[in-house]
Design an enzyme around this catalytic site. Structure first.
Site, PDB file in Angstrom:
ATOM      1  N   LYS B  63       0.696  -1.275  -0.079  1.00 58.51           N
ATOM      2  CA  LYS B  63       0.008   0.160  -0.065  1.00 58.51           C
ATOM      3  C   LYS B  63       0.829   1.386   0.024  1.00 58.51           C
ATOM      4  CE  LYS B  63      -4.358  -1.475   0.499  1.00 58.51           C
ATOM      5  NZ  LYS B  63      -5.533  -1.178  -0.339  1.00 58.51           N
ATOM      6  N   SER B  88      -9.372   1.976   7.292  1.00 58.25           N
ATOM      7  CA  SER B  88      -8.536   2.038   8.448  1.00 58.25           C
ATOM      8  C   SER B  88      -7.414   0.812   8.520  1.00 58.25           C
ATOM      9  CB  SER B  88      -9.451   1.713   9.812  1.00 58.25           C
ATOM     10  OG  SER B  88     -10.053   0.537   9.480  1.00 58.25           O
TER      11      SER B  88
END
Lengths: 333, 333
Positions: B63, B88
């Protein structure tokens, strides 16, 4: 013997040439392992750390380098008769694997009380398991018998120039991958790994500092350095099962002359370092393999004023063969 | 929309140029992750497998590539106002870290029922945690409020060309590291990772095959491919908590056109793959990250005759952020 001239260095069981030859010999078979780093762990240590991941080596430990060099150093006649060892840890698995690659037999003497996983590991890599009683006398006797019957050659796990040279190939790779290192921290047991690493690293960069990391419960190398001769302990007590051996007559002179200091750590520090490797680096490291990180994070390292200028530190994560369930069991206590 | 001419490819949210630009943008910050292989796992799969270890990426997952590309794509004026997300997981941590590197604020909306470790991760990487209620409506509302008050820009975790381009840099690296790959297996969730990887890999080698790996309990991508349109599930049920998102309008066209097939696997196969990663590769991989290995070892892959000629397979180990205690708890059941 003190090293005072370059010529005297040749008296060691390995030198830069033998290590460079080992590299050529094993490079078709061994992995060039990657170097990882983590800013979180750098912040915790106050240093720039570079982790040489020998846990990703074939067989899960650096031992394959030395074993492979030894196996491929044999002439065809000797090779055909095979090799034998009565070490039952990573060396046995590595020797089995290297012998399988060359297509020769590896006879592994394993005491009857050895953990099942070690036996399975040797079998998985194609070694021929031969059982002995639990005593070292029985192991040596059985190994001698195998040698007599088969003509196989005993390959000692560390007190052997071919083994030392193979392990030294780590330095050649690491100092190419991270040329600016000023310090290396290396686990010490019988001394094969740190001997090879020291000979190569100091030949390439004489100013580099080399520290051994050793468990307090098996601190024979620290005692040996202090005494100026090999010290043998009556017993050892540490979670780092790979670090219970004592120095040999080939590794001791190198450790004595080229290893700058020895850092001893508690088992609890080793377990914490293993956990950091898992949680931050995402790498599975056995207790013996994590001890270098434990050393650099220890108070004795951080507070020693003469080590303040060690800034770019290579740490050898020497192996990853561990039953991880152990870590969770130990944390439940 | 079918892709029939090279020009039409430019309609995707990312292309080879945007991915090459992303690589230049992030290369000062992101790790070039290593590729590992294991002869034991090759033997078990009957294939040559090459594991691209994004679990070693900063923040512990791929990511960071997309987040870093997005953050460094902002002009100074926008950057100063910061960024916001209401995801989250790994994206939130990655966005926090990338924002910290650029010295700008990252506002992370986290529902009150989020696991403590996720909150801690965001805080560790410098994100500003803003609490919402557990519903997606509350999360979106809180994020909108933050945007209005601060001028921060919402960075979607996958349905964003900058994110897709960042993730695509994996292909550029991997196909340099192992040019002879004929197949890639990639986890699929919202599709950001596989979109970037597919666009870059097929631009470099149009013959390469790309498979998505998806949990049976969140098989929306497989259903979407079958239906020819985005399918949303009423609920998902899988241990792979990173693979519960649905395709977006920017990722779907790429998945539809460039992903050759989707392999769905059981959670038990994912857990077994995680265990192999730990025990054989010595790498910590989260369930979402291990699914590519689970796929290649699954019966549906092994028995599919049209995939017989997939031989040199790149597998993306997408992340390593996992509470390993989970694995031992699951094995005690």
């Amino acid at each position: 013997m003190n090293v005072e001239s370059p010529n005297e260095k040749k008296e060691y069981a390995a030198d830069l040439s033998s290590i460079q030859e080992a590299r050529i010999r094993i490079q078709r078979f061994a992995h060039q392992t990657p170097v990882l780093s983590s800013e979180s762990i750098n912040a915790a240590s106050g240093k720039q750390l570079f982790f040489k991941c020998e846990c990703f080596q074939k067989g899960g430990a650096f031992k394959f380098r030395g074993a492979c060099n030894a196996i491929y150093s044999l002439d065809d006649e000797q090779a055909a008769k095979g090799v034998v060892t009565h070490s039952s840890g990573n060396h046995a698995a590595a020797l089995s694997l290297a012998a399988k690659l060359r297509g020769i037999p590896a006879y592994i003497v394993i005491p009857e009380n050895a953990p099942k996983c070690k036996v399975e590991n040797v079998i998985r890599y194609g070694g021929q398991v031969i059982r002995s009683k639990a005593t070292i006398q029985s192991r040596e006797m059985v190994a001698s018998k195998v040698m007599q019957e088969t003509g196989a050659l005993l390959i000692h796990p560390y007190n052997d120039g071919r083994i030392i040279s193979g392990q030294g190939t780590i330095s050649l790779e690491l100092l190419e991958q991270v040329p600016q290192l000023d310090t290396l921290i290396v686990p010490i047991s019988g001394g094969g790994l740190i001997s090879g690493i020291s000979v190569a690293a100091k030949a390439i960069n004489p100013a580099i500092r080399i520290f051994a990391a050793e468990p307090k419960g098996a601190n024979d190398a620290a005692l040996s350095k202090a005494a100026g001769e090999i010290v043998i302990l009556a017993e050892t007590n540490t979670i780092a099962d790979g670090l219970r051996a004592f120095l040999g007559d080939l590794t001791w002179p190198i450790v004595r002359d080229l290893v700058d200091d020895i850092i001893t750590v508690e088992d609890s520090e080793i377990v914490e370092a293993m956990r950091l490797c898992l949680e931050i680096l995402k790498v599975v490291v056995e207790p013996s393999g994590a001890i270098g990180l434990a050393a650099v994070l220890s108070d004795s390292f951080k507070q020693n004023p003469s080590w303040k200028d060690c800034n770019r530190i290579g740490i050898i994560l020497s192996g990853g063969n561990v039953d991880l369930g152990m870590l969770w069991n130990s944390s439940e206590k």
